[in-house]
Scaffold this active site. Sequence first.
Site, PDB file in Angstrom:
ATOM      1  N   GLU B  60      28.040  -9.293 -22.426  1.00  0.00           N
ATOM      2  CA  GLU B  60      27.216  -9.983 -21.438  1.00  0.00           C
ATOM      3  C   GLU B  60      25.738  -9.604 -21.612  1.00  0.00           C
ATOM      4  O   GLU B  60      24.854 -10.464 -21.606  1.00  0.00           O
ATOM      5  CB  GLU B  60      27.709  -9.599 -20.044  1.00  0.00           C
ATOM      6  CG  GLU B  60      26.823  -9.971 -18.906  1.00  0.00           C
ATOM      7  CD  GLU B  60      26.985  -8.980 -17.756  1.00  0.00           C
ATOM      8  OE1 GLU B  60      27.866  -9.197 -16.929  1.00  0.00           O
ATOM      9  OE2 GLU B  60      26.239  -7.981 -17.726  1.00  0.00           O
ATOM     10  N   ASP B 117      32.231 -14.332 -19.664  1.00  0.00           N
ATOM     11  CA  ASP B 117      30.824 -14.664 -19.352  1.00  0.00           C
ATOM     12  C   ASP B 117      29.911 -14.221 -20.487  1.00  0.00           C
ATOM     13  O   ASP B 117      28.941 -14.898 -20.815  1.00  0.00           O
ATOM     14  CB  ASP B 117      30.399 -14.074 -18.008  1.00  0.00           C
ATOM     15  CG  ASP B 117      30.274 -12.565 -18.021  1.00  0.00           C
ATOM     16  OD1 ASP B 117      31.038 -11.921 -18.781  1.00  0.00           O
ATOM     17  OD2 ASP B 117      29.432 -12.018 -17.290  1.00  0.00           O
TER      18      ASP B 117
END
Lengths: 771, 349
Positions: B60, B117
Amino acid sequence: MIRILALLIALSGAASAFAQSAPFDMSGERPADAPVPRATTPAPEGDRTPAAETAGAPVDFKRYIIPFEALSLTGEFDERAWSIYLTPAQAQTAASLNFSYQNAIVVAPEASTLSVFVNGELAGEGPIQAAEAAEPRSYELKPGLLRAGSNDIRFRVRQRHRTDCTVESTYELWTEIVRDSAFIRFASGDGAVFSSLDDVRAVGLDERGRTQFNLVVPGLQQPSRTAALMLLAQGLALRGKMPAQEFALSETMPVTGRPGQVTAIVGTAEEVAPLLDRLPDGASDGPVALFARDKTKAPVLVISGPDWSAVQTAIEAITQPMDRPRNVPRDVIATGRWLLPETPLVFTNTRLRFSDLGVETSEFTGRRFRTRFTVAVPSDFYADAYGEATLLLDAAYTDAVRPGSRIDIYVNGSIASTIPLNSHAGDILRHLPINVTMRHFKPGANLVEIEAVLLAEPDKVCAPGTPASADPRFALFDTSELHIPDFARVGRRPNLAATAGAAAPYRNDMSVIPLFLDRTDEDTLSAAATFLARLAIAGDRPISVEVITSPLSAGSRNALFVGAMPQLPKTVLTQVGIDAGSQMSWGSAQDAASGANTQQAIDEWRMRLSGGAWQKQLMAFQEWVKQEFDISLSSLRILPAEQSDFVPPAEASLILAQGTNPTGDAAWTLLTAPTAKRLREDVAAIADITRWQQLAGRISTYEPATGSIDVVPVAGFDFVQTQPPSLTNYRLILANWLSSNIMVYALLLIVLSVLLGLATSAMLGRLGRRQ
Amino acid sequence: MTWRAALLAGLFAFLMPVSAGAVERTATVSAEDWERYMAGFLDQGGRIIDDANGNVSHSEGQGYGLLLAVLAEKPADFALIWSFTRRELLLRDDGLAAWKWSPSETPHVIDINNATDGDILIAYALALAGERWKRDDYLQAAARIAKAILDHAVLDYGGRTLLLPGVSGFGAADRPDGPVVNPSYWIFEAFPALDRVAPSPRWKKLAEDGLQLLGALQSGPRKLPADWVSLRAAPKPAQGFPPEFGYNALRIPLYLVRAGVEDRDLLTRLRLGIAGSDDVLVLSDVSTGAVQSTLTDPGYRFVNHILACVLDRVPIPESVRAFSPTRYYPSTLHLLGLSYVREKRPECL
């Protein structure tokens, strides 16, 4: 209609001089978010009598009905049934059942139905069509349907997928009843007023599905009163028998009139008089236990008498009817308030018909059929290693069912057996025996689920309309039986599963149970009362306690210890196997930040240094053996592993631990938390049946952040004789013990073979003609 | 539902020409801010350092670094961060990135699982970089990751298209309350870009269903989504995770406004739930609404400022217009927020 309503309102108004306020939510106004009942006409604003207006008397009141954290009905067919207790006044009142529900987007409304039954009669049903937003439903209950005492409530769904015919797609089907939207609305507030001790059974639930008893005791902190208060808590708890009950003991009055709560005022006449509107007649002369009014005119249970010994007599009078002989076994354990039917308790070789277990004959048109029942085993159940129960299944399936279909049996959520349905031409199974391992059985109620996974020809193509097809392809008959054979019975120490499941060993103890409390403050007493009340329900009888101030006074009796960790005597921690070094540090944030814990550091270093190639391979081999043959290194031991002291993890905030006393002849159970306040809150959390059922091993910890229970399994234990000596039982015990100690079994086998060899050679040496 | 779909369609249409145009454009993260960010959180090897978590790195963080480098128009720095990401994290067979990397352990990758993500951010930044700087290799890498996300981390369940937080451990068969999702993993602004590099109707469905889900996730008195949500039955906080609106979910408003979602009801509800006095950001228990922590870092507060700007045209306070690095996570959010305001809401400056 209007006239009758007006009359009712006038009546309630007239009664309001007496019944001005009562437990449960009785606001005359309907909350904005509540569903609007279709047929119940609320009293129009202008219609209220002035008396009702001024006194704020209830026009109606509601009782929440869902005893679960969430009521989700999943799959193609599902149902839940439980009971609620109504007072005679409530049963006579006109009532409606209200709830909101929501469902998965993929549920096909035209083929899916949600039905509600009350006392076996259909109260109402409708299509499942609330995929976008929760939809309210309201069903008028016809007069006479409700009765005083227990009433059965059953929610049932039949759900079909919009488009998909696979077995997997059935897992996506759900309907959920919004918990705080589900209640029975009574047209008159009279039913909200409790008048007799028996009405305590109707205590009910709040909007979160919890129940609370408030004990207001002016002389709370006097240690001489604790034992009687603990007994009172159990007497009340055994009347409520709700799935999540907690006790709040205090010296001051709480806010009364909340749903799911009963308030009792306990003390001598002199002490309770200032809290009451009027002292009940006779309180100054002898023991009384009855409902009266407090200063705000709310009904409260008053337990009083001229002096404390009279109060004690009154408490005993409340608790006594709840008692039962400790030596007469129960035939059912009371689960009805959250799960019907009541769970049968099996001690010996028994056959139970499905019809008695609440499983009905059903024909099924879908892909995945599920049904469930519960059966209980006693606290001294000892057949988890070798025992096998048998399901004698009466069922049938059509030729549409393809080979590859199967029936799975789950016990407490773990797969216990599976059988294939392999006939091409369909089949009728008559008492087909299915062996079900008893490995996942534990003391107390056990959930057995039967799931038939049906692959069928039409589902392969999945033409439009197939998911909702009405052709039955599977049937289960209620003549099926569960056969539980004789099993070994011997108690084990420690064993928290037995304590949680059946209050062992405290339930059957002949002596009064010593209860150690580090302080008699509100929090500790509330925690102890909540815990003892839960134990009483598990054992279905009150447990008499005596307060002790030193562990030594427990002697050779089974004892309970409740208190905040820092105040506990070291010997208690040592006996239940908790690291005494963490007594002060546990739960203090400072320590968690520094993370200075020797054992943890050593473990970490060990992990770091275990990088050797052969060690890794050994680990991999162990894993493989465990996976393939279900044999772990510990089961190959001859002597039990040395148990290291348990260091409470920083995330956990409650510990329930069991061990033996210093003389090795009784069980000590400790309930502790870093502070008394945490203790109180977390005991209330674990007293909820869903968490209570998970308690097991020698130590169970509760983690409030995630609401989860962690169990430290038992490594070494003592046997405790619970049955009269009998060879059959000893044989069964030995069989189970050898099954869980395979190394000893192997050694014994070798020794026996050698002995046989020696004996044979000795015999051969004597026989025959010598040359 | 329909208006949401319409809104999303508009959003798709709106974002597409802007970034696909790849015309000469000014950086929305200023050179000075980027320098400060690099000085604080980027090591020489191209690793974005999470200085609040033992100086580890995650997919991320690399994704955020790449995205900020694009927004700062710094192709060289982008290449540096990408080289680390590709070399150290893109080790999985399925083409997704391992999520956790630690400088003090050997091997450095201490958890080979992915975090979706992170994968989305990396693919999104690669797609933008490829389009802006005409780099086919970036576009191809973006397409590979985007396809892998579609194949392994996007789940069709119960009529919805969902984003699994990780390839393993969150599905319907993996947990009793599965599937479990993390609403803050829906990085709405990325989906149109991913659709360009790996065209599929599922991106649009994913965005629509994510928005619809956010509309339905209203836990507790504050009506906020939990960090981790079980979708087995009616949405509820997932088991084994604290039931809280926490450090994960606090990004949701920022992602929504950055993606151009102008659902006033949703944004207003979020704003009411998270804003404390003096614009601090409140993390709370989603079942009780109890405050768990109040975050005062300017990066966190910026989420409140940006909501006030979008909903009520409230100017961004002078003190937070200039960026000064604090910790990796809030500083990243701060720059993403500033970049958005500079580009789309100059009236708030």
